[in-house]
Write an enzyme that holds these catalytic residues in place. Structure first.
Site, short mmCIF file in Angstrom:
data_model
loop_
_atom_site.label_atom_id
_atom_site.label_comp_id
_atom_site.label_asym_id
_atom_site.label_seq_id
_atom_site.Cartn_x
_atom_site.Cartn_y
_atom_site.Cartn_z
N SER A 60 -2.86 -7.58 2.81
CA SER A 60 -3.21 -7.52 4.24
C SER A 60 -3.58 -8.92 4.73
O SER A 60 -3.26 -9.29 5.86
CB SER A 60 -4.37 -6.56 4.48
OG SER A 60 -4.03 -5.27 4.07
N HIS A 108 0.84 -1.21 0.00
CA HIS A 108 0.00 0.00 0.00
C HIS A 108 0.88 1.26 0.00
O HIS A 108 0.61 2.22 -0.72
CB HIS A 108 -0.85 0.07 1.27
CG HIS A 108 -1.95 -0.93 1.37
ND1 HIS A 108 -2.09 -1.77 2.44
CD2 HIS A 108 -3.00 -1.21 0.54
CE1 HIS A 108 -3.17 -2.52 2.29
NE2 HIS A 108 -3.73 -2.22 1.13
N LYS A 155 -18.10 -6.13 7.10
CA LYS A 155 -16.84 -6.87 7.05
C LYS A 155 -16.26 -6.95 8.45
O LYS A 155 -16.22 -5.95 9.18
CB LYS A 155 -15.85 -6.11 6.12
CG LYS A 155 -15.21 -7.01 5.08
CD LYS A 155 -14.30 -6.18 4.20
CE LYS A 155 -13.54 -7.01 3.21
NZ LYS A 155 -12.68 -6.18 2.35
N ARG A 163 -1.86 -6.14 -8.33
CA ARG A 163 -0.79 -7.07 -7.99
C ARG A 163 -0.63 -8.06 -9.13
O ARG A 163 0.22 -7.92 -9.99
CB ARG A 163 -1.12 -7.84 -6.70
CG ARG A 163 -0.75 -7.11 -5.45
CD ARG A 163 -1.42 -7.71 -4.27
NE ARG A 163 -2.84 -7.47 -4.33
CZ ARG A 163 -3.62 -7.29 -3.28
NH1 ARG A 163 -3.11 -7.33 -2.08
NH2 ARG A 163 -4.89 -7.07 -3.43
P1 ADP Z 1 -9.88 -3.43 -0.68
O1 ADP Z 1 -10.60 -4.18 0.40
O2 ADP Z 1 -10.63 -2.22 -1.17
O3 ADP Z 1 -9.35 -4.28 -1.80
P2 ADP Z 1 -7.15 -3.25 0.29
O4 ADP Z 1 -6.66 -2.49 1.49
O5 ADP Z 1 -7.00 -4.72 0.33
O6 ADP Z 1 -8.64 -2.78 0.10
O7 ADP Z 1 -6.41 -2.71 -1.02
C1 ADP Z 1 -6.53 -1.38 -1.46
C2 ADP Z 1 -5.93 -1.27 -2.85
O8 ADP Z 1 -4.51 -1.47 -2.79
C3 ADP Z 1 -6.45 -2.31 -3.85
O9 ADP Z 1 -6.58 -1.71 -5.11
C4 ADP Z 1 -5.36 -3.37 -3.86
O10 ADP Z 1 -5.33 -4.07 -5.08
C5 ADP Z 1 -4.13 -2.48 -3.69
N1 ADP Z 1 -2.99 -3.22 -3.15
C6 ADP Z 1 -2.85 -3.77 -1.93
N2 ADP Z 1 -1.66 -4.38 -1.79
C7 ADP Z 1 -1.01 -4.21 -2.99
C8 ADP Z 1 0.28 -4.62 -3.51
N3 ADP Z 1 1.13 -5.35 -2.78
N4 ADP Z 1 0.58 -4.27 -4.78
C9 ADP Z 1 -0.28 -3.56 -5.53
N5 ADP Z 1 -1.50 -3.14 -5.11
C10 ADP Z 1 -1.86 -3.46 -3.85
#
Ligand code: ADP
Length: 159
Positions: free
Chosen positions: A128, A17, A41, A90
């Site tokens: 996460s 992030h 959630k 990702r």
């Molecule tokens: P959500 O529940 O909205 O997916 P997240 O906190 O899991 O929220 O992720 C927020 C954004 O950050 C998403 O677009 C996710 O794909 C991106 N993201 C999270 N980790 C990575 C990573 N390691 N590389 C690229 N994008 C990431």
């Protein structure tokens, strides 16, 4: 001013992030990290904990602000006067979901545009959920999350 919103759960914020955010803050004049409060959630960390950890790890980013919201991301963006959303990609597996989400958001609000960013390869696989799983089994998460997050989790779950 070019204002972008980076919405997500950030449960907890990871180095992935943070890398997306760093790039976003170099491209846009200002980025608001918007932490989604989703009562449906079952979050690992509370909304306040997620927000304050992000504030802590982004304190040296002058053009990054941290906020939280409930409901539709496009409504939140409209209220803030922003028409750019940042999302991260990702693997190919993220693509379908992210594509659907961005198209749904454009259908809901025609001015909204989603920009997809990627991380440095070394952060690409971090999520996460992986962090929570590894942490739950007592594994070392120092390569995946900022130090402040690791310390916070260790303290919170010490008992
Ligand atoms: P959500 O529940 O909205 O997916 P997240 O906190 O899991 O929220 O992720 C927020 C954004 O950050 C998403 O677009 C996710 O794909 C991106 N993201 C999270 N980790 C990575 C990573 N390691 N590389 C690229 N994008 C990431």
């Amino acid at each position: 001013m070019n204002l972008a919103i980076y919405p997500g759960s950030f449960d907890p914020i990871t180095k992935g992030h943070l890398d997306i955010l760093k790039t976003g803050s170099e491209i846009f004049d200002k980025v608001i990290v918007a932490v989604l409060h989703n009562p449906k959630k079952n979050a690992f960390l509370s909304l306040d904990e997620r927000v304050s950890l992000i504030r802590e790890v982004t304190k040296n980013f002058p053009n990054v602000e941290v906020d939280s919201f409930e409901g539709l991301t496009v409504e939140y963006a409209k209220n803030k006067g922003a028409n750019i959303l940042i999302r991260g990609l990702r693997a190919v597996s993220d693509f379908e979901y992210e594509m659907q989400l961005s198209q749904a958001n454009s259908a809901l609000s025609k001015n909204i545009k989603t920009v997809f960013l990627t991380t440095k390869p070394k952060y690409n696989f971090i999520s996460s959920s992986t962090v929570k799983e590894i942490f739950g089994f007592g594994g070392d998460i120092s390569a995946f999350v900022p130090e402040e997050v690791e310390n916070f989790l260790k303290k919170k779950f010490a008992k």
